[in-house]
Design a protein around this motif. Sequence first.
Motif, mmCIF file in Angstrom:
data_model
loop_
_atom_site.group_PDB
_atom_site.id
_atom_site.type_symbol
_atom_site.label_atom_id
_atom_site.label_comp_id
_atom_site.label_asym_id
_atom_site.label_seq_id
_atom_site.Cartn_x
_atom_site.Cartn_y
_atom_site.Cartn_z
ATOM 1 N N THR A 342 0.840 -1.197 0.000
ATOM 2 C CA THR A 342 0.000 0.000 0.000
ATOM 3 C C THR A 342 0.874 1.245 0.000
ATOM 4 O O THR A 342 2.063 1.197 0.291
ATOM 5 N N ILE A 343 0.247 2.358 -0.329
ATOM 6 C CA ILE A 343 0.923 3.650 -0.289
ATOM 7 C C ILE A 343 -0.032 4.646 0.349
ATOM 8 O O ILE A 343 -1.255 4.543 0.189
ATOM 9 N N ALA A 344 0.506 5.582 1.102
ATOM 10 C CA ALA A 344 -0.328 6.585 1.756
ATOM 11 C C ALA A 344 -0.943 7.528 0.732
ATOM 12 O O ALA A 344 -0.361 7.788 -0.326
ATOM 13 N N MET A 345 -2.121 8.030 1.045
ATOM 14 C CA MET A 345 -2.725 9.067 0.214
ATOM 15 C C MET A 345 -2.026 10.397 0.441
ATOM 16 O O MET A 345 -1.468 10.641 1.520
ATOM 17 N N PRO A 346 -2.022 11.276 -0.556
ATOM 18 C CA PRO A 346 -1.549 12.643 -0.317
ATOM 19 C C PRO A 346 -2.375 13.293 0.796
ATOM 20 O O PRO A 346 -3.517 12.895 1.048
ATOM 21 N N ASP A 347 -1.809 14.290 1.469
ATOM 22 C CA ASP A 347 -2.538 14.905 2.577
ATOM 23 C C ASP A 347 -3.738 15.698 2.065
ATOM 24 O O ASP A 347 -3.916 15.896 0.855
ATOM 25 N N SER A 348 -4.559 16.138 3.004
ATOM 26 C CA SER A 348 -5.835 16.754 2.631
ATOM 27 C C SER A 348 -5.659 18.038 1.811
ATOM 28 O O SER A 348 -6.464 18.324 0.918
ATOM 29 N N ASP A 349 -4.620 18.807 2.088
ATOM 30 C CA ASP A 349 -4.388 20.037 1.309
ATOM 31 C C ASP A 349 -4.078 19.705 -0.150
ATOM 32 O O ASP A 349 -4.570 20.374 -1.078
ATOM 33 N N VAL A 350 -3.257 18.679 -0.355
ATOM 34 C CA VAL A 350 -2.914 18.266 -1.720
ATOM 35 C C VAL A 350 -4.143 17.726 -2.425
ATOM 36 O O VAL A 350 -4.403 18.023 -3.597
ATOM 37 N N MET A 351 -4.943 16.912 -1.708
ATOM 38 C CA MET A 351 -6.152 16.353 -2.323
ATOM 39 C C MET A 351 -7.156 17.455 -2.661
ATOM 40 O O MET A 351 -7.859 17.364 -3.669
ATOM 41 N N THR A 352 -7.222 18.483 -1.843
ATOM 42 C CA THR A 352 -8.103 19.618 -2.153
ATOM 43 C C THR A 352 -7.625 20.343 -3.407
ATOM 44 O O THR A 352 -8.430 20.750 -4.255
ATOM 45 N N THR A 353 -6.309 20.490 -3.540
ATOM 46 C CA THR A 353 -5.734 21.097 -4.756
ATOM 47 C C THR A 353 -6.106 20.269 -5.983
ATOM 48 O O THR A 353 -6.514 20.815 -7.025
ATOM 49 N N ILE A 354 -5.971 18.941 -5.879
ATOM 50 C CA ILE A 354 -6.316 18.055 -6.991
ATOM 51 C C ILE A 354 -7.797 18.176 -7.326
ATOM 52 O O ILE A 354 -8.183 18.316 -8.495
ATOM 53 N N LEU A 355 -8.636 18.146 -6.289
ATOM 54 C CA LEU A 355 -10.082 18.215 -6.495
ATOM 55 C C LEU A 355 -10.477 19.522 -7.178
ATOM 56 O O LEU A 355 -11.255 19.521 -8.141
ATOM 57 N N ASN A 356 -9.949 20.617 -6.710
ATOM 58 C CA ASN A 356 -10.291 21.920 -7.299
ATOM 59 C C ASN A 356 -9.838 22.005 -8.755
ATOM 60 O O ASN A 356 -10.539 22.587 -9.602
#
Length: 361
Positions: A342-356
């Motif tokens: 497994t690999i960790a998910m990017p942190d929430s700030d990075v995921m928010t950047t991706i989502l936006n």
Amino acid sequence: MKERNIGLGILGLATLIVVVSMFLKGRSDTSPSTASNGMQPVTVNIKLGSEKVGLLEDIEVKKLLQERFNLTVAYKKQGSIDMVTSDTSGLDALWPSSQVAAQMYTKPLRMRETILNSPMTLYCATEVADALIKRGIVKVEAGIYYITDMPKLLELITQRKTWSSIGLPNLNGRVTVYSTNPAQSNSGIMFAGLLANLLNKNEVATSRTVTSILPQLKEFFTEQGYKSGNSDEIFNNFLSVGDQPMIVGYEAQLVEVSLNQPQNLPYISKNVRTLYPKPTVWTQHPLLVLSPNGDRLLVALKSPEFQKLAWERHGFRPSNPVVASDPKSLKITGVPERVQSTIAMPDSDVMTTILNYLKQR
């Protein structure tokens, strides 16, 4: 690691306090409407991810919640991203499908705790799995299908290879992996996080590295065309219609079908393969508690009895360490005892950047 352990200890203590307080309340309440467990009957109003609907509709689960905990759950299904960013008035809890979605919830909480787990998988037709095996992308180890070369699979997609070009002339269009809409649904945004890591040379994407890979992520999801808004819909479409040869899903989905629709086992065994990416990501299913009634639901969902039902009847791996998740208890093969790559998910700030970025037209 030390900070994480302290956090888990605090959550465990908070859960214990909830249990003790309800016990003491039950001892002092002798009203006729109170059940033998000392708790008043209540209806808990929640929103949840679509993949957990079958679990809460299970007659044995309903019986456990009502007879043991005096709870009835009234739910509405909604994509995890929509759920944590929309109005929560009148709700006792939210039950999204990952910590990533949970971290996007910015309003006050009474408590947040993981209830169940399920690794992200890909589902494909048997003929697709066979073609990927021939190209060295998938390997079968002890009866488990693993995607051992995810970069090579991504290469097929980015180079716009057709299914026909990899030996599947009966399949139309280009090679791709279909997912839910990452702007609405957890499985879509989790897959976006996994792709971001893969495009970042198999390392967790950070705020420093994510900018350069955003255009590739955008292109990948744009090329898919229409994207379902929830995980249940895309999975059911895959099984019934079959117009999407390879999709993103959760391990629990096919396990649940095999356990609750035994008449479909012959078809599943012959025509469907579960692929475990190496590495994959864990989708945790945390409960976000918003009210005292939500406290009671949390206690019920963490109980060994509920966790056992969730695994043995619906394929969700338990978070309660007392409950075992032995694949031998299931009706299908191809499920590993442990998912270790497994690999960790990017942190929430990075995921928010991706989502936006993915939301931009």
